[in-house]
Every structure is written in structure tokens, then in C-alpha cells.
Design a protein around this motif. Sequence first.
Motif, PDB file in Angstrom:
ATOM      1  N   UNK A 151       0.831  -1.198   0.000  1.00 31.31           N
ATOM      2  CA  UNK A 151       0.000   0.000   0.000  1.00 31.31           C
ATOM      3  C   UNK A 151       0.869   1.252   0.000  1.00 31.31           C
ATOM      4  N   UNK A 152       1.877   1.273   0.853  1.00 24.25           N
ATOM      5  CA  UNK A 152       2.755   2.436   0.943  1.00 24.25           C
ATOM      6  C   UNK A 152       3.466   2.682  -0.390  1.00 24.25           C
ATOM      7  N   UNK A 153       3.951   1.593  -1.022  1.00 25.54           N
ATOM      8  CA  UNK A 153       4.673   1.764  -2.281  1.00 25.54           C
ATOM      9  C   UNK A 153       3.758   2.283  -3.385  1.00 25.54           C
ATOM     10  N   UNK A 154       2.516   1.775  -3.418  1.00 31.22           N
ATOM     11  CA  UNK A 154       1.581   2.223  -4.450  1.00 31.22           C
ATOM     12  C   UNK A 154       1.210   3.690  -4.256  1.00 31.22           C
ATOM     13  N   UNK A 155       1.069   4.125  -2.992  1.00 32.04           N
ATOM     14  CA  UNK A 155       0.770   5.533  -2.723  1.00 32.04           C
ATOM     15  C   UNK A 155       1.955   6.404  -3.126  1.00 32.04           C
ATOM     16  N   UNK A 156       3.168   5.949  -2.791  1.00 23.87           N
ATOM     17  CA  UNK A 156       4.356   6.705  -3.187  1.00 23.87           C
ATOM     18  C   UNK A 156       4.485   6.770  -4.702  1.00 23.87           C
ATOM     19  N   UNK A 157       4.022   5.724  -5.378  1.00 25.83           N
ATOM     20  CA  UNK A 157       4.098   5.707  -6.844  1.00 25.83           C
ATOM     21  C   UNK A 157       3.311   6.853  -7.466  1.00 25.83           C
TER      22      UNK A 157
ATOM     23  N   UNK B 201       7.703   8.598  -7.341  1.00 22.89           N
ATOM     24  CA  UNK B 201       8.926   8.402  -6.571  1.00 22.89           C
ATOM     25  C   UNK B 201       9.267   6.914  -6.511  1.00 22.89           C
ATOM     26  N   UNK B 202      10.512   6.583  -6.860  1.00 16.09           N
ATOM     27  CA  UNK B 202      10.994   5.209  -6.708  1.00 16.09           C
ATOM     28  C   UNK B 202      11.513   5.099  -5.284  1.00 16.09           C
ATOM     29  N   UNK B 203      10.749   4.454  -4.417  1.00 12.05           N
ATOM     30  CA  UNK B 203      11.004   4.560  -2.989  1.00 12.05           C
ATOM     31  C   UNK B 203      10.493   3.314  -2.285  1.00 12.05           C
ATOM     32  N   UNK B 204      11.146   2.950  -1.174  1.00  8.52           N
ATOM     33  CA  UNK B 204      10.617   1.922  -0.295  1.00  8.52           C
ATOM     34  C   UNK B 204      11.381   0.618  -0.332  1.00  8.52           C
ATOM     35  N   UNK B 205      10.877  -0.336   0.443  1.00  9.21           N
ATOM     36  CA  UNK B 205      11.517  -1.645   0.552  1.00  9.21           C
ATOM     37  C   UNK B 205      11.303  -2.440  -0.731  1.00  9.21           C
ATOM     38  N   UNK B 206      12.326  -3.193  -1.106  1.00  6.94           N
ATOM     39  CA  UNK B 206      12.255  -4.066  -2.284  1.00  6.94           C
ATOM     40  C   UNK B 206      12.877  -5.400  -1.905  1.00  6.94           C
ATOM     41  N   UNK B 207      12.062  -6.453  -1.897  1.00  6.47           N
ATOM     42  CA  UNK B 207      12.518  -7.778  -1.503  1.00  6.47           C
ATOM     43  C   UNK B 207      12.884  -8.564  -2.767  1.00  6.47           C
ATOM     44  N   UNK B 208      14.184  -8.781  -2.941  1.00  6.97           N
ATOM     45  CA  UNK B 208      14.717  -9.403  -4.157  1.00  6.97           C
ATOM     46  C   UNK B 208      15.245 -10.790  -3.826  1.00  6.97           C
ATOM     47  N   UNK B 209      14.891 -11.758  -4.649  1.00  9.49           N
ATOM     48  CA  UNK B 209      15.459 -13.095  -4.528  1.00  9.49           C
ATOM     49  C   UNK B 209      16.262 -13.418  -5.771  1.00  9.49           C
ATOM     50  N   UNK B 210      17.282 -14.237  -5.616  1.00 15.60           N
ATOM     51  CA  UNK B 210      18.089 -14.630  -6.777  1.00 15.60           C
ATOM     52  C   UNK B 210      18.618 -16.041  -6.562  1.00 15.60           C
TER      53      UNK B 210
END
Length: 310
Positions: free
Chosen positions: A77-83, A87-96
Motif C-alpha cells: 500500500x505504501x509503495x503504491x501511494x508513493x508511486x 517516486x521510486x522509494x521503499x523496501x524491495x525484496x529481491x530473490x536470486x
Amino acid sequence: MNEGLKVFLAVADERSFTRAASKLHMTQPAVSQHIRSLELDLGAHLIERNNRMIRLTRAGEIVDRHARQIVQTEEQMRRLVHDLASTIFGALHIGASYSIGEYILPVMLADFSKKHPGVDPHIEIGNTHSIASMVASRTLDVGLVEGSYSPNEVETEVLGADELILVARNGHPLVRDSFVTIAEAEKECWIVREEGSGTREFSDRFLEDHHISPERTMTFSSTQAIKEAVRSGLGISVLSALTLQMELELGVLQQIRLEGLPITRQLFIVTQPSAFQPKVVSAFSDFAKEHFSDLTQTRTPVHRTSIDET
């Protein structure tokens, strides 16, 4: 929002109030106060301490399961509101997967962080199937993997291409200009990745398709460990060319010419199926595809074998 739930999840993950406090940059009394407030609010005891060990009660297990979903939903929700503010902002959970995560992601992530300093990346390294499963369960936002995974559970897009080659230590008898025979290859110890690895999936398929039955195999759960084993003379291995750039350039590992190799495989970017993809995920996905395109163009070429050369 949901600060108490976040503190509870940290204690549940760390199984320690002290480690949770350190992880959250809080004091231990503050962590204890959050837990007490949450227990009073819910009217249930959530955590038990026995002989300095911490475990969740039945109520705690229920809270643990639902709290993770709540926290993930709040983050989205927070990321979509910031979008909305572009703004490119917030936590990003990356797996590899291991090959990508250990050899490619660190450099790529450093460049991405310079471009988007407001992004807070969290990294998980695992084999292809575990990473794709975590994306499907929304534990991770995006995964970079090799190998196949059910497209019904996640959305997949081609990230780039890689080649798998057969290598041995410098000076190995099978390193030569002419092709080796299947009989020669079968006498060697083949050092392979663990089940669930994308590299293992492709190497198993190659052995089956070419009717190769090694007399002996040895399994490692890390590409780096396999490279060291090969370099030490324990055997030969099929590995990603992207992970072998330094060793091939220095000549410490060398390519074996065997019919059917190299194998070209596709690498994939895996995301959650959603019509509302947060901008930070889209930005990272686009950046990753561009990075892999540049990497493919500049990497050291491997010797492509053809049966016509024999």
C-alpha cells in the motif's frame, strides 16, 4: 502502522528479544513493551520463554501467520501511494538463484542503488525453485532465476541468456583441441549442484539426452565450492559461463570440448501476478533486463563446439 506486529515478527524470526532489538535498532525494554501491548490488545499470551529459549504459543503462531500478510499488504500500500508521486522509494525484496545472486546481483544492485537511493533492498539467495516459490507466496517481490518454473503461479519474463560449459582444472587430460568421447567423460567424477538448482536441472537433462552415465558424482550446494573442487582436481563440472569469467581469463579453469556443449539457457525475472505492480518493482525489473543485455554483449566468449569440427 502495525509497529507492534513488526516487532513481534522480529522476535519470532530471531527467537530472541535481544537480537530482535538489535535488528530493529531499539532497546530490549522497548521490544518487550511492544509485545506486552500486543498481548493486552489481543487478550492472549503470544510468546513463552523456557530456559532462555523462546517459542510461540498457539495464539502466537496464528498471529505470526496473519501478521506477515498484514505487514506485506501495508508495505505494498505504501509503495503504491508513493508511486502516485512518481517516486521510486521503499523496501524491495529481491530473490536470486545462487549463480545470479553470488556473481551478478551485487554489481547490478550497486548501480541500481546509485540511481535510486530511496530504495531499501532486502536480498534472499536460494535455488531456483525456492526463490520462485517465495515470489509466488509474496514473501519476495521479484526473483532472478535460471531454469523453469510454473508460469501459472508467477509471471515470468526472459531476462537474458547464459551458456553452460564443461570445465576442468588447468592441465587436465581432457582439456585439448579435439573432442572428448562420452566414454572418457563418463570415467571422470562429475561435480554437480543440489536438486532444485537451475544449473542442476540443465546438467541432468544434458546427461540424459546424451546418454552419459558418470561412474561417480559429487554434490555441492554452491557454485563457488564446485569451482574450488574442480580447480583442486576433484572432477569436472557443467557451470554457467557467467560465473566463470575470471577463472577462464586467468586460465585456472579450462573448457572441455564435448558434443552438445555449450548449452544456451534462458534466465528469467519472476514477479507476482498483479495488475498493480509497485513502481519500485517495475523500475528494478527494467534495470535488470538492461543490465543483463549489456552483460551478454561484453562477456568473454566461450568456445562453441560443433560436431562438424571433428
